[in-house]
Design an enzyme around this catalytic site. Sequence first.
Site, mmCIF file in Angstrom:
data_model
loop_
_atom_site.group_PDB
_atom_site.id
_atom_site.type_symbol
_atom_site.label_atom_id
_atom_site.label_comp_id
_atom_site.label_asym_id
_atom_site.label_seq_id
_atom_site.Cartn_x
_atom_site.Cartn_y
_atom_site.Cartn_z
ATOM 1 C CD GLU A 1 -2.590 -7.418 2.675
ATOM 2 O OE1 GLU A 1 -2.251 -6.248 2.377
ATOM 3 O OE2 GLU A 1 -3.286 -7.675 3.672
ATOM 4 C CB ALA B 1 -0.874 -0.010 1.244
ATOM 5 N N GLY C 1 0.506 -4.924 0.752
ATOM 6 C CA GLY C 1 -0.671 -4.980 -0.117
ATOM 7 C C GLY C 1 -0.391 -5.672 -1.451
ATOM 8 C CD GLU D 1 1.517 -5.472 5.616
ATOM 9 O OE1 GLU D 1 2.329 -6.391 5.834
ATOM 10 O OE2 GLU D 1 0.763 -5.448 4.628
#
Length: 265
Positions: free
Chosen positions: A119, A71, A116, A139
Amino acid sequence: MGFGEFSTIAVESIGPLWVLRIHRPEALNALNSIVLNELGVAIRLVSEMDTEHAQGLIITGAGDKAFVAGADIKELAKLNRTEAEKFARRGQAVFHELSLLKLPVIAAVNGFALGGGCELALACDFIYASENAKFGLPEVSLGVIPGFGGTVRLSRAVGIRKARELIFSGEIISAAEALQMGLVNRVFPQGELLKAALDKMTVIASRAPRAVDLAKKSILNAWDLGIEEAQHMEAENFSELFDLADTREGLSAFFGKRKPVFRGI
Ligand code: CO8
């Protein structure tokens, strides 16, 4: 919004196979809200296409360094609690839609697949990787946790103990390690990755499309439901195919000793 109007993703069709590239070279293809929105729109557009025009989707990253490096940390840093929840839910919703697409989806991971990005790859049906690919959910080293379904999908993909090890440590692993733990199906030299994914998708696209779709649905049920209910759904999906012309075609082609011609009906 059509396929031509995106600024952070590039979508290309090769016959009925689609290749979607995340394209933010200045940030190693990191997912900001624009990418997430465009990804959501592209997934919807593909989902609305008929079988003749869409038989498989490959997701990859632009360039040869990153699939998606996570992200967008610059955007994350500005979020308050309410906005963080909204951002996580938005990402989860887009990845959920992706995982439910009726057509098969391969992640061709061509470099960093972190946070992300990992993911996103996990939301695809399976993962092919280049030799230089790197995976991880780092993270916790930023003080956050995976928020786009990573705690759920990584645990299911590699088992809860491996997932804990990776998520608690935030360690980044090589394509070879990811292959060994079953996160990745196959590893290729960088220059051969996309072709390998397209070749596999071509094989899949030559099978009966509704059968592939219902197999995908049944496998997803195996994750979400108990064994009895999942098997009940498998039998329902199995029987649904017996109303279709393609099923008759597949079975009679076997006896005719010829290749079946499937039409997605
Ligand atoms: N977000 C924003 N920008 C990024 C990101 C990112 N995730 N990753 C890299 N960039 C940018 C860098 O800032 C740099 O920009 P600039 O040139 O302007 O300084 C450019 O991309 C190139 O990166 P580097 O110079 O760092 O390249 P290196 O080869 O030295 O390093 C790495 C590559 C190791 C990939 C490094 O960039 C890195 O560690 N990136 C961050 C990886 C990361 O921690 N990802 C996880 C992010 S958190 C997340 O994904 C949470 C998901 C759930 C969200 C839930 C919402 C609430």
